[in-house]
Write an enzyme that holds these catalytic residues in place. Structure first.
Site, PDB file in Angstrom:
ATOM      1  N   SER A 250      38.699  46.196  29.915  1.00  0.00           N
ATOM      2  CA  SER A 250      38.794  47.466  30.622  1.00  0.00           C
ATOM      3  C   SER A 250      39.197  48.605  29.683  1.00  0.00           C
ATOM      4  CB  SER A 250      39.760  47.281  31.785  1.00  0.00           C
ATOM      5  OG  SER A 250      39.455  48.199  32.795  1.00  0.00           O
ATOM      6  N   LYS A 254      37.696  49.383  25.831  1.00  0.00           N
ATOM      7  CA  LYS A 254      37.303  50.634  25.164  1.00  0.00           C
ATOM      8  C   LYS A 254      38.044  50.695  23.827  1.00  0.00           C
ATOM      9  CE  LYS A 254      37.952  52.881  29.771  1.00  0.00           C
ATOM     10  NZ  LYS A 254      36.887  52.490  30.624  1.00  0.00           N
ATOM     11  N   TRP A 341      31.693  49.762  39.047  1.00  0.00           N
ATOM     12  CA  TRP A 341      32.392  50.936  38.508  1.00  0.00           C
ATOM     13  C   TRP A 341      32.183  51.030  36.988  1.00  0.00           C
ATOM     14  CZ3 TRP A 341      34.406  55.311  40.007  1.00  0.00           C
ATOM     15  CH2 TRP A 341      35.503  55.903  39.357  1.00  0.00           C
ATOM     16  N   HIS A 391      36.100  42.664  38.359  1.00  0.00           N
ATOM     17  CA  HIS A 391      36.707  43.238  37.157  1.00  0.00           C
ATOM     18  C   HIS A 391      37.919  42.417  36.728  1.00  0.00           C
ATOM     19  CE1 HIS A 391      37.469  46.697  34.568  1.00  0.00           C
ATOM     20  NE2 HIS A 391      38.736  46.706  34.958  1.00  0.00           N
TER      21      HIS A 391
HETATM   22  C1  GTR Z   1      40.159  52.186  35.897  1.00  0.00           C
HETATM   23  C2  GTR Z   1      39.377  53.103  35.011  1.00  0.00           C
HETATM   24  C3  GTR Z   1      38.467  52.306  34.157  1.00  0.00           C
HETATM   25  C4  GTR Z   1      39.142  51.099  33.523  1.00  0.00           C
HETATM   26  C5  GTR Z   1      40.212  50.491  34.396  1.00  0.00           C
HETATM   27  C6  GTR Z   1      41.231  49.611  33.664  1.00  0.00           C
HETATM   28  O1  GTR Z   1      40.943  52.843  36.801  1.00  0.00           O
HETATM   29  O2  GTR Z   1      38.672  53.993  35.819  1.00  0.00           O
HETATM   30  O3  GTR Z   1      37.863  53.139  33.178  1.00  0.00           O
HETATM   31  O4  GTR Z   1      39.646  51.405  32.300  1.00  0.00           O
HETATM   32  O5  GTR Z   1      40.969  51.421  35.045  1.00  0.00           O
HETATM   33  O6  GTR Z   1      41.556  49.823  32.515  1.00  0.00           O
HETATM   34  O7  GTR Z   1      41.738  48.716  34.321  1.00  0.00           O
END
Ligand code: GTR
Length: 410
Positions: A250, A254, A341, A391
């Site tokens: 997540s 990045k 997402w 996720h």
């Molecule tokens: C979310 C965000 C994503 C992702 C995620 C995370 O809220 O929109 O870009 O990074 O968090 O890191 O769990």
């Protein structure tokens, strides 16, 4: 007006999130091999000396922010050693990296395989909740830096993310596992960069519009942890610094991509469900968009990145070029079916469109022409899978990361 109310207003002013493939706008991806002056890169040498530095600079100045080139003084302190961790399968070490004479510290937790040839290849990644969440082992320390809520770390969270780290499996396959809490480097809050590593470089000031935000700081922390693996004698004897894979999930996916792009000592880079600002193409505007991420998390990227809110076509790059910056080193992108997402198709397309740079550098790139079906990984120099579910980081993901590492690091 309350801050929350203003944030809600700003978010509601954004266009509705698109999850419909037929509504993805038409876009033209910038060519990774075309330099800003319009000349085409035809050789590995021209990539290395001209285009790669140009792209790195663009990603730094326009998106993640420039990482300071100065280094901070560091000292390593061994906090604990347990030679009989994971039922004897691993040596557990906790090493504190002190920066600038103790102004900041990052605690690195290591599981070193006892039953495998030494030095072992390793995985390194930051965690969201503190090292003690990675395994139920009661000897793992709680972080001293705050949680995202501002609250201190709690004993109740011990082991709660063990499924995301799979320590026993990693060690049983002959790899070391290293992790640190991302909040040790920079607490994940939009607080004007008053804490974490930024003040050590900027004092009372704040980073300029082209200087690092939090993702840049976390990536910097990964490189400092790698420095330690390479130079702390007792660790360097057991970890092969030339075979370290950096990974993250997540926002930390990045981060792993940005770390792998900048620091060529990382032998392999893995992005898990990194989505917008990670592996997903920004121009697709599917799921999370640049404007949404900059609104919800203004501290992650640099100030200049806000120029691209609802203006993705003006970006001088797209995320396939972030993966291209990792070339010719292996890169793996993992998506999850229900994680719309993060735009799984956009994550695949980034991996695929990095291909031309890998080929120019003389390796294979992405073997899959089309997006592979569920749980049918593509295992070329660039790897990709999409698994069932949401996720998260699952045992399935780790099994593929280990297969990919076996292929490239053994
Ligand atoms: C979310 C965000 C994503 C992702 C995620 C995370 O809220 O929109 O870009 O990074 O968090 O890191 O769990």
């Amino acid at each position: 007006m309350s801050v929350l109310f203003i944030a809600a207003l700003a978010a509601s002013a954004l266009p509705e999130t698109n999850y419909d493939e037929s509504k993805v706008p038409e876009y033209a991806l910038p060519d990774a091999l075309l330099t800003l002056d319009g000349s085409r890169v035809e050789t590995a040498e021209a990539w290395r000396t001209k285009r790669r530095p140009e792209l790195l600079r663009l990603f730094a100045e326009q998106m993640y922010g420039k990482t300071p080139s100065a280094s901070l003084p560091v000292e390593y302190e061994t906090l604990s050693v347990d030679e009989n961790a994971l039922d004897g399968a691993a040596t557990r070490k906790q090493i504190r990296i002190h920066f600038s004479g103790g102004a900041l510290h990052m605690d690195v937790l290591l599981f070193l395989p006892n039953g495998a040839p030494s030095p072992a290849p390793a995985f390194i990644g930051l965690n969201f909740g503190g090292n003690h969440t990675v395994h139920s082992d009661p000897g793992i320390r709680l972080p001293e830096s705050p949680m995202r809520t501002g609250e201190p770390a709690s004993e109740e969270e011990r082991g709660k993310s063990a499924g995301r780290w799979q320590a026993e499996t990693v060690v049983s396959r002959g790899y070391a596992l290293a992790t640190a809490y991302y909040g040790d480097i920079d607490p994940d809050m939009d607080d004007g960069f008053r804490n974490g590593v930024h003040p050590l470089f900027h004092g009372e000031g704040v980073p300029a519009a082209d200087e690092w935000g939090s993702i840049g700081a976390w990536a910097w922390g990964l490189s400092r942890a790698l420095d330690m693996l390479l130079s702390e004698n007792s660790v360097a004897a057991r970890v092969d610094g030339s075979r370290v894979a950096v990974l993250g999930h997540s926002r930390l996916g990045k981060t792993a991509l940005w770390a792998g792009a900048q620091d060529e000592r990382f032998a392999l880079t893995i992005s898990n469900n990194s989505g917008c600002g990670g592996a997903a193409l920004s121009r697709r505007r599917f799921g999370e968009t640049v404007a949404r991420i900059n609104t919800a998390f203004p501290h992650w990227f640099c100030g200049n990145f806000k120029r691209y809110n609802e203006n993705e076509n003006a970006l001088p790059f797209d995320q396939h070029q972030l993966i291209a910056l990792i070339a010719p080193r292996p890169a793996y992108v993992a998506s999850a079916e229900e994680d719309r997402w993060a735009d799984p198709r956009g994550e695949f397309l980034s991996a695929k469109h990095a291909d031309s740079v890998y080929r120019l550098l003389g390796t294979d790139g992405m073997s899959a022409e089309e997006m592979p079906p569920l749980e049918s990984p593509a295992m070329s120099r660039i790897g990709y899978h999409i698994r069932r579910g949401g996720h998260d980081v699952k045992a399935y993901d780790w099994a593929r990361f280990l297969d990919f590492a076996d292929k490239h690091l053994r």
